[in-house]
Motif scaffolding. Structure first.
Motif, PDB file in Angstrom:
ATOM      1  N   MET A   1       0.849  -1.173   0.000  1.00  0.00           N
ATOM      2  CA  MET A   1       0.000   0.000   0.000  1.00  0.00           C
ATOM      3  C   MET A   1       0.898   1.240   0.000  1.00  0.00           C
ATOM      4  N   LYS A   2       0.539   2.226  -0.773  1.00  0.00           N
ATOM      5  CA  LYS A   2       1.307   3.463  -0.885  1.00  0.00           C
ATOM      6  C   LYS A   2       0.727   4.531   0.043  1.00  0.00           C
ATOM      7  N   LEU A   3       1.594   5.465   0.444  1.00  0.00           N
ATOM      8  CA  LEU A   3       1.203   6.526   1.362  1.00  0.00           C
ATOM      9  C   LEU A   3       1.845   7.834   0.911  1.00  0.00           C
ATOM     10  N   SER A   4       1.105   8.916   1.056  1.00  0.00           N
ATOM     11  CA  SER A   4       1.608  10.266   0.831  1.00  0.00           C
ATOM     12  C   SER A   4       1.491  11.031   2.144  1.00  0.00           C
ATOM     13  N   VAL A   5       2.560  11.749   2.502  1.00  0.00           N
ATOM     14  CA  VAL A   5       2.573  12.504   3.753  1.00  0.00           C
ATOM     15  C   VAL A   5       3.079  13.907   3.467  1.00  0.00           C
ATOM     16  N   GLU A   6       2.410  14.879   4.057  1.00  0.00           N
ATOM     17  CA  GLU A   6       2.911  16.250   4.063  1.00  0.00           C
ATOM     18  C   GLU A   6       3.274  16.552   5.509  1.00  0.00           C
ATOM     19  N   ILE A   7       4.517  16.973   5.739  1.00  0.00           N
ATOM     20  CA  ILE A   7       4.983  17.205   7.106  1.00  0.00           C
ATOM     21  C   ILE A   7       5.709  18.542   7.180  1.00  0.00           C
ATOM     22  N   SER A   8       5.480  19.238   8.275  1.00  0.00           N
ATOM     23  CA  SER A   8       6.189  20.470   8.579  1.00  0.00           C
ATOM     24  C   SER A   8       6.760  20.335   9.979  1.00  0.00           C
ATOM     25  N   LYS A   9       8.008  20.763  10.134  1.00  0.00           N
ATOM     26  CA  LYS A   9       8.664  20.710  11.441  1.00  0.00           C
ATOM     27  C   LYS A   9       8.873  22.133  11.928  1.00  0.00           C
ATOM     28  N   TYR A  10       8.480  22.383  13.173  1.00  0.00           N
ATOM     29  CA  TYR A  10       8.648  23.685  13.789  1.00  0.00           C
ATOM     30  C   TYR A  10       9.460  23.526  15.076  1.00  0.00           C
ATOM     31  N   PRO A  11      10.789  23.631  14.984  1.00  0.00           N
ATOM     32  CA  PRO A  11      11.612  23.522  16.194  1.00  0.00           C
ATOM     33  C   PRO A  11      11.334  24.697  17.125  1.00  0.00           C
ATOM     34  N   LEU A  12      11.242  24.426  18.389  1.00  0.00           N
ATOM     35  CA  LEU A  12      11.021  25.479  19.376  1.00  0.00           C
ATOM     36  C   LEU A  12      12.384  25.982  19.847  1.00  0.00           C
ATOM     37  N   HIS A  13      13.074  26.611  18.901  1.00  0.00           N
ATOM     38  CA  HIS A  13      14.431  27.085  19.123  1.00  0.00           C
ATOM     39  C   HIS A  13      14.646  28.317  18.260  1.00  0.00           C
ATOM     40  N   GLN A  14      15.396  29.264  18.739  1.00  0.00           N
ATOM     41  CA  GLN A  14      15.603  30.504  18.000  1.00  0.00           C
ATOM     42  C   GLN A  14      16.336  30.277  16.678  1.00  0.00           C
ATOM     43  N   ASP A  15      17.321  29.390  16.665  1.00  0.00           N
ATOM     44  CA  ASP A  15      18.097  29.084  15.459  1.00  0.00           C
ATOM     45  C   ASP A  15      17.530  27.809  14.836  1.00  0.00           C
ATOM     46  N   TYR A  16      16.384  27.904  14.197  1.00  0.00           N
ATOM     47  CA  TYR A  16      15.609  26.733  13.777  1.00  0.00           C
ATOM     48  C   TYR A  16      16.013  26.143  12.433  1.00  0.00           C
ATOM     49  N   ILE A  17      16.615  26.905  11.541  1.00  0.00           N
ATOM     50  CA  ILE A  17      16.880  26.418  10.181  1.00  0.00           C
ATOM     51  C   ILE A  17      17.775  25.177  10.154  1.00  0.00           C
ATOM     52  N   PRO A  18      18.888  25.116  10.906  1.00  0.00           N
ATOM     53  CA  PRO A  18      19.702  23.888  10.876  1.00  0.00           C
ATOM     54  C   PRO A  18      18.929  22.648  11.336  1.00  0.00           C
ATOM     55  N   PHE A  19      18.000  22.817  12.274  1.00  0.00           N
ATOM     56  CA  PHE A  19      17.216  21.678  12.766  1.00  0.00           C
ATOM     57  C   PHE A  19      16.289  21.142  11.684  1.00  0.00           C
ATOM     58  N   ILE A  20      15.671  22.045  10.941  1.00  0.00           N
ATOM     59  CA  ILE A  20      14.778  21.633   9.854  1.00  0.00           C
ATOM     60  C   ILE A  20      15.583  20.992   8.732  1.00  0.00           C
ATOM     61  N   LYS A  21      16.700  21.617   8.355  1.00  0.00           N
ATOM     62  CA  LYS A  21      17.531  21.099   7.269  1.00  0.00           C
ATOM     63  C   LYS A  21      18.040  19.695   7.589  1.00  0.00           C
ATOM     64  N   ASP A  22      18.472  19.483   8.829  1.00  0.00           N
ATOM     65  CA  ASP A  22      18.961  18.159   9.226  1.00  0.00           C
ATOM     66  C   ASP A  22      17.870  17.103   9.062  1.00  0.00           C
ATOM     67  N   PHE A  23      16.666  17.413   9.478  1.00  0.00           N
ATOM     68  CA  PHE A  23      15.547  16.467   9.350  1.00  0.00           C
ATOM     69  C   PHE A  23      15.277  16.135   7.882  1.00  0.00           C
ATOM     70  N   ILE A  24      15.235  17.151   7.032  1.00  0.00           N
ATOM     71  CA  ILE A  24      14.980  16.929   5.605  1.00  0.00           C
ATOM     72  C   ILE A  24      16.118  16.120   4.970  1.00  0.00           C
ATOM     73  N   ASP A  25      17.354  16.441   5.324  1.00  0.00           N
ATOM     74  CA  ASP A  25      18.491  15.684   4.783  1.00  0.00           C
ATOM     75  C   ASP A  25      18.411  14.212   5.163  1.00  0.00           C
ATOM     76  N   ARG A  26      18.003  13.939   6.394  1.00  0.00           N
ATOM     77  CA  ARG A  26      17.874  12.536   6.830  1.00  0.00           C
ATOM     78  C   ARG A  26      16.752  11.827   6.083  1.00  0.00           C
ATOM     79  N   LEU A  27      15.646  12.516   5.824  1.00  0.00           N
ATOM     80  CA  LEU A  27      14.570  11.902   5.034  1.00  0.00           C
ATOM     81  C   LEU A  27      15.066  11.561   3.631  1.00  0.00           C
ATOM     82  N   ASN A  28      15.812  12.474   3.024  1.00  0.00           N
ATOM     83  CA  ASN A  28      16.322  12.260   1.669  1.00  0.00           C
ATOM     84  C   ASN A  28      17.318  11.112   1.595  1.00  0.00           C
ATOM     85  N   ALA A  29      17.923  10.739   2.693  1.00  0.00           N
ATOM     86  CA  ALA A  29      18.925   9.674   2.701  1.00  0.00           C
ATOM     87  C   ALA A  29      18.315   8.274   2.608  1.00  0.00           C
TER      88      ALA A  29
END
Length: 85
Positions: A1-29
């Motif tokens: 069975m196939k699945l489609s997911v839309e996900i957004s990550k909102y780190p509760l941290h002032q410097d949030y971009i590296p946290f989001i990028k790391d998550f996306i990079d891990r998904l792409n791996a």
């Protein structure tokens, strides 16, 4: 069975971009997943069991590494990926 997911990550941290990028990079791996990222969210397409296992593992890793974050997800049955992606 196939699945489609839309996900957004909102780190509760002032410097949030590296946290989001790391998550996306891990998904792409992960082979077997189609991952499309835009400015608002990341979309993941693949086999249901693989998608859910990867999300479970990578969300847990995000919490362990970076602490508090909010994940907003939409799950849709089937592979709804764009034909040209």
């Amino acid at each position: 069975m196939k699945l489609s997911v839309e996900i957004s990550k909102y780190p509760l941290h002032q410097d949030y971009i590296p946290f989001i990028k790391d998550f996306i990079d891990r998904l792409n791996a992960h082979e077997g997943l189609k991952v499309i990222t835009n400015t608002m969210s990341t979309q993941i397409f693949g086999d249901y069991d693989l998608v859910m296992a990867v999300l479970s593992r990578e969300m847990k890793r995000s919490y362990e590494q970076f602490g508090k974050a909010v994940f907003v997800c939409k799950f849709l049955h089937g592979d709804l990926s764009p034909a040209d992606a």
